[in-house]
Design an enzyme around this catalytic site. Structure first.
Site, PDB file in Angstrom:
ATOM      1  N   ARG A   1      -3.685   3.138   8.239  1.00 57.84           N
ATOM      2  CA  ARG A   1      -4.299   2.262   7.670  1.00 57.84           C
ATOM      3  C   ARG A   1      -2.717   1.029   7.492  1.00 57.84           C
ATOM      4  O   ARG A   1      -1.249   1.168   7.286  1.00 57.84           O
ATOM      5  CB  ARG A   1      -3.856   2.094   6.194  1.00 57.84           C
ATOM      6  CG  ARG A   1      -5.921   2.558   6.040  1.00 57.84           C
ATOM      7  CD  ARG A   1      -5.961   2.887   4.579  1.00 57.84           C
ATOM      8  NE  ARG A   1      -6.694   4.466   4.316  1.00 57.84           N
ATOM      9  CZ  ARG A   1      -8.152   3.337   4.252  1.00 57.84           C
ATOM     10  NH1 ARG A   1      -8.399   2.223   3.695  1.00 57.84           N
ATOM     11  NH2 ARG A   1      -8.736   4.257   4.271  1.00 57.84           N
TER      12      ARG A   1
ATOM     13  N   HIS B   1      -3.379 -43.863  -1.072  1.00 51.87           N
ATOM     14  CA  HIS B   1      -3.454 -44.572  -2.170  1.00 51.87           C
ATOM     15  C   HIS B   1      -4.721 -43.398  -2.986  1.00 51.87           C
ATOM     16  O   HIS B   1      -5.118 -43.097  -3.643  1.00 51.87           O
ATOM     17  CB  HIS B   1      -4.050 -45.938  -2.133  1.00 51.87           C
ATOM     18  CG  HIS B   1      -4.857 -46.566  -2.896  1.00 51.87           C
ATOM     19  ND1 HIS B   1      -6.234 -46.755  -2.963  1.00 51.87           N
ATOM     20  CD2 HIS B   1      -4.374 -47.127  -3.644  1.00 51.87           C
ATOM     21  CE1 HIS B   1      -5.804 -47.342  -4.626  1.00 51.87           C
ATOM     22  NE2 HIS B   1      -4.898 -47.728  -4.926  1.00 51.87           N
TER      23      HIS B   1
ATOM     24  N   SER C   1      14.034 -42.198 -13.406  1.00 52.81           N
ATOM     25  CA  SER C   1      12.809 -41.893 -12.850  1.00 52.81           C
ATOM     26  C   SER C   1      12.993 -42.058 -10.810  1.00 52.81           C
ATOM     27  O   SER C   1      12.350 -42.974 -10.732  1.00 52.81           O
ATOM     28  CB  SER C   1      11.921 -42.579 -12.892  1.00 52.81           C
ATOM     29  OG  SER C   1      10.521 -41.669 -13.120  1.00 52.81           O
TER      30      SER C   1
ATOM     31  N   LYS D   1       0.940  -0.942  -0.082  1.00 54.09           N
ATOM     32  CA  LYS D   1      -0.359   0.187  -0.425  1.00 54.09           C
ATOM     33  C   LYS D   1       1.040   1.707  -0.037  1.00 54.09           C
ATOM     34  O   LYS D   1       0.456   2.312  -1.067  1.00 54.09           O
ATOM     35  CB  LYS D   1      -0.953   0.033   0.812  1.00 54.09           C
ATOM     36  CG  LYS D   1      -1.979   1.239   1.181  1.00 54.09           C
ATOM     37  CD  LYS D   1      -2.981   0.690   2.384  1.00 54.09           C
ATOM     38  CE  LYS D   1      -3.377  -0.140   2.096  1.00 54.09           C
ATOM     39  NZ  LYS D   1      -4.807  -0.413   3.795  1.00 54.09           N
TER      40      LYS D   1
ATOM     41  N   MET E   1      -5.883  -7.284   8.631  1.00 55.73           N
ATOM     42  CA  MET E   1      -4.905  -6.262   8.949  1.00 55.73           C
ATOM     43  C   MET E   1      -6.093  -4.995   9.573  1.00 55.73           C
ATOM     44  O   MET E   1      -6.813  -4.843   8.882  1.00 55.73           O
ATOM     45  CB  MET E   1      -3.846  -5.572   9.146  1.00 55.73           C
ATOM     46  CG  MET E   1      -2.980  -7.393   9.202  1.00 55.73           C
ATOM     47  SD  MET E   1      -0.582  -6.894   9.013  1.00 55.73           S
ATOM     48  CE  MET E   1      -1.299  -6.512   6.705  1.00 55.73           C
TER      49      MET E   1
END
Length: 873
Positions: free
Chosen positions: A91, A450, A759, A21, A102
């Site tokens: 802010r 699985h 692999s 911001k 916040m």
């Protein structure tokens, strides 16, 4: 050390210390846009606040006061006093956007003296007391932690007494009286009067915003969005402008493009005579931003110009907050706008084709995981609370009738129902039922169990580890925590994106063909180095994998092929046979099925590579568990049920994942590997007869030693040579191995002397490196992450320190021995963007993931290369 920057001192590239911001307010200021003046207290000051046990150091306080004096000079106003008082908005501003997480305080600096001065200045007591009462309520809630409801209830009492619906309809006298009530409520709660010193108000507010970095919602938001906890928030102190000063004033929020659809149109809403909090609070119904064109055409035209200018400057869709004070427009914030995944895709493609951004910039606009929401079914709307929550194991949404066995799911699907399979956990024998289910819900198991692995491969919505639910398989009942009992056939809705389970039926959104996605992923392929293959075991999987852009099959799990009803019986007979001739007999029954399976896969994927992994899981997983199946099998083998159970028990293991499986099966039961080799070679020969060619790659699983690999390799080569000799053909094929044991990583150079490709099976490699069971680890991994022992779940994202180091060693020493060795990964990590980037960095040639993760992997591969290129610049 500088802790405070005025807006003229910063820019958009200073987000790390000014927050998003603050950096954007500075950038807009420097662009000459109408931004109320102010300054930013840095994230470094926030970090210092926590290091100093919740105190703002004196030198930081001095910088804040110095900047207040500069602000007074620049605005011609006096903070908290005088005839032209300066009020402030306070802010938060994180380096990474955390919208609404916040705290904010508006109208700070207000006291009785300021209120009287503002009344004299504006001749509008209603506006003044409206602002004053808002400040008291915000300060009480944010700074002191007092319940907002106490103040809201008092406000409601006034509206009821005056018979009005909206805050704006209360008179100036009402608001003045309400303000006095608020001050009394504050004093009663705090045991001290409301602070009137503006500097004290400011420092207490800044401390409160720093504290809000660690409020519950902010911590949770950071957790689900993988935002580091140590960044801290900046605090933006800004001159107040008032949207609630009269009917030619107002506040609003707008996006430069539609965040839901991506359409190139101004999208937002506003309220006249209101402050910004009113727009999002729902107290009054805002008007669409287009109405401003009628109400205040000059302001609307000005806003359109600024919106387009900011989008072109940032090269990104902007989310802006604005206030109109007495007909003058002010911009209070701009940031990159949050958007729905489909909108993000459209915006990226449109911006590239408009010439606003490059192809690589477009590719960086999307989070690869957002593609799941585009590819899978999702709920059109959710109007109820979940009844339970588990682990989001496979994305998408599913609505259907619950059934508690694979067999019942198949029957239900054949009867025209939409079944959802509910199990304690699934096993390989559930595979056919899983394939017929709309969704899967398991009580146990994690995201690499699985059920999760198979569901992702099939593109089926799945929720695992839903321990809030209990089930009784025999009674076919499901029990909720509130005592509700669901029975077979009852409706459930599953959200595989969140892990939420809903009672009844939720509406599903329609999924349409997405030409923008195809175009976008074509761009991705042209910007990637590492290739994307698929884990696919069936004809259906292969067709889907090819459709979604797979360049080959990196893993065909042959064990899944044996679970179909017409095959499992022969396979069980083979397992329980006492002699090799018996086993060969039953394997010969399976050979035609296996050959046909391979033929179909090869035909679909030719000329791309197909990696066939030989039988891997422990044999006991294939054996029957219910009494009916045991009786049938005993009769077929011509033995008693008691003897059958003795044989079944003899195959059970204390630790099956480290037991008689993988290449160990090929060593002890070579006839299995021989049958699979015959099936592969004969399938290739059938394909050759159609003038099509393919070079299959045979993968030996769970290798730990070169001698072990060579033993199985020779068996395969001998079988393949005999078939080629008998058929007078020459077939090009490769034999490699799956690297899934730490020992194999350390000895990779030795194994690479004879293995033609590797692999990495990172599911097992992670298990065996950590000593974690992937099915049981969900019970404790969450606590490890909550306590910051582990930053990530190592079964979701590769643990680069441990598992990753083993992979690096294997890659380096294997390539030293065999420079042209093909290296890939076929574990579940192959569909995780962060893991894909790691695999790309260490030099793997391909990743192989579930078919529905292919688009995600394609985009992640492109983003990995783009980031690497940017690092080199």
């Amino acid at each position: 050390m500088k802790y405070v920057y005025s807006f003229v001192e910063g820019n958009k590239d200073m987000k790390e210390i000014l927050g998003g911001k603050g950096a954007n307010l500075a950038e807009m200021t420097n662009l000459g846009l109408p931004v109320p003046q102010g300054f930013t207290i840095t994230t470094i000051a926030c970090q210092n606040y926590y290091e100093s046990a919740g105190r703002i150091k004196a030198d930081i306080v001095n910088e804040i006061i110095l900047n207040i004096k500069k602000l007074e000079t620049n605005t011609g106003k006096t903070f908290g006093q005088g005839k032209n008082p300066l009020l402030l908005s306070i802010r938060s501003g994180s380096p990474i956007s955390m919208p609404g997480m916040m705290d904010t305080i508006l109208n700070l600096g207000m006291n009785e003296e300021v209120a009287n001065s503002l009344i004299d200045l504006t001749q509008n007591p209603k506006f003044v007391y409206d602002s004053y009462r808002r400040f008291i309520m915000m300060f009480s809630e944010v700074v002191k932690g007092f319940p907002r409801d106490i103040f809201e209830s008092r406000l409601e009492e006034y509206k009821v007494a005056r018979n009005v619906q909206k805050d704006i309809d209360l008179s100036a006298e009402d608001l003045q009286s309400l303000t006095k009530d608020y001050l009394k409520i504050y004093e009663a709660l705090n045991k001290k009067p409301f602070p009137t010193d503006p500097t004290r108000q400011l420092l207490e507010a800044v401390s409160a915003v720093f504290r809000s970095w660690n409020n519950e919602r902010a911590i949770y938001y950071r957790k689900i969005n993988n935002i580091p906890n140590n960044l801290g928030t900046a605090v933006n102190v800004q001159e107040m402008v008032y949207g609630n000063i009269g009917t030619n004033s107002g506040s609003g929020v707008a996006f430069t493009r539609n965040p839901s659809t991506g359409e190139n149109e101004l999208y937002g809403e506003y309220l006249m005579n209101a402050q910004g909090e009113d727009v999002v609070a729902g107290i009054r119904t805002p008007s669409p931003i287009q109405n401003l064109q009628i109400q205040m055409p000059n302001v609307y035209q000005e806003f359109q110009i600024y919106a387009k200018r900011l989008e072109m400057h940032y090269k990104e869709m902007q989310d802006m907050e604005f206030t109109i004070e007495n007909g003058k427009l002010y911009l209070l914030q701009t940031r990159n706008g949050k958007r729905a995944p489909k909108a993000a895709l459209k915006i990226a493609v449109d911006m590239k084709e408009e010439g606003l951004i490059s192809e690589t910039e477009a590719l960086m606009k999307l989070n690869p995981l957002d593609l799941e929401h585009i590819l899978h079914p999702n709920f059109a709307s959710i109007d109820k609370l979940p009844i339970a929550k588990g682990l989001a194991a496979s994305p998408g949404a599913a609505v259907g009738n619950i059934f508690f066995s694979a067999k019942d799911v198949i029957l239900a699907q054949n009867s025209g129902l939409s079944p959802i399979l509910v199990r304690m956990e699934t096993s390989p024998e559930d595979i056919e039922g899983m394939n017929h289910a709309r969704g899967i819900l398991t009580i146990r198991g994690g995201v690499t169990s699985h059920a999760a692995v198979v569901a992702r491969g099939m593109g089926i919505c799945c929720i695992c580890g839903c321990e809030e639910i209990e089930i009784n398989i025999d009674k076919k009942e499901l029990y909720l925590k509130n005592g509700t009992i669901l029975r077979e056939g009852d409706l459930l809705s599953l959200d595989g994106n969140t892990g939420n389970v809903y009672l009844g039926e939720l509406p599903l959104a329609e999924n349409k063909e997405n030409l923008e996605l195809e175009k976008f992923l074509t761009w991705a392929d042209s910007n990637a180095s590492i290739k994307v293959h698929a884990n696919a075991d069936t004809e259906k999987d292969c067709i889907m994998a090819k459709k979604l852009g797979a360049k080959g099959i990196g893993l065909c799990r042959t064990e899944h092929m044996f679970f179909e009803t017409n095959r499992i019986f022969s396979f069980r007979k083979m397992i329980l046979a006492k002699t090799m001739p018996e086993r060969v007999k039953y394997l010969n029954e399976l050979l035609p099925f296996q050959r046909e399976d391979f033929y179909k896969l090869f035909k679909i994927m030719t000329p791309n590579s197909v990696v066939i992994r030989y039988l891997d899981p422990p044999l006991h997983e294939f054996l029957p568990k219910n009494e009916e199946e045991k009786n049938t099998l005993a009769q077929a083998l011509n033995i008693s049920k008691q003897e059958l159970e003795i044989r079944i028990d003899s195959l059970k293991e204390f630790n099956p994942m480290m037991g008689h499986r993988g290449c160990r099966l090929a060593v002890t039961y070579p006839e299995i590997a021989i049958m699979q080799t015959k099936a592969i070679m004969e399938a290739v020969i059938l394909l050759n007869q159609e003038n099509k060619t393919i070079s299959p790659e045979i993968m030996i699983p769970l290798t730990s030693d070169q001698k072990e690999f060579d033993y199985v390799k020779k068996m395969i080569e001998d079988t393949a040579n005999k078939i080629m000799t008998d058929h007078h053909v020459k077939i090009d094929y490769k034999i490699g191995t799956m690297i899934e044991l730490p020992r194999a990583c350390i000895l990779a150079d030795q194994i690479a002397t004879t293995a033609e490709f590797f692999s990495f099976g990172t599911n097992d490699l992670t298990q065996l490196t950590y000593g974690f069971s992937r099915d049981d680890s969900p019970k404790f991994l969450k606590e490890y992450q909550n306590r910051e022992i582990l930053e990530i779940d190592p079964f979701k994202t590769i643990d680069q320190k441990g598992v990753g180091s083993l992979m690096k060693v294997a890659v380096e020493i294997a390539r030293q021995e065999r420079p042209n060795i093909s290296l890939g990964i076929c574990g579940e990590h192959a569909g995780d963007p962060e893991s894909i980037a790691f695999c790309d960095e260490i030099g793997l040639d391909y990743v192989s993931c579930s078919p529905y993760r292919i688009p995600i992997a394609r985009l992640a591969a492109a983003q990995s290369k783009i980031k690497q290129s940017q690092k080199k610049i």
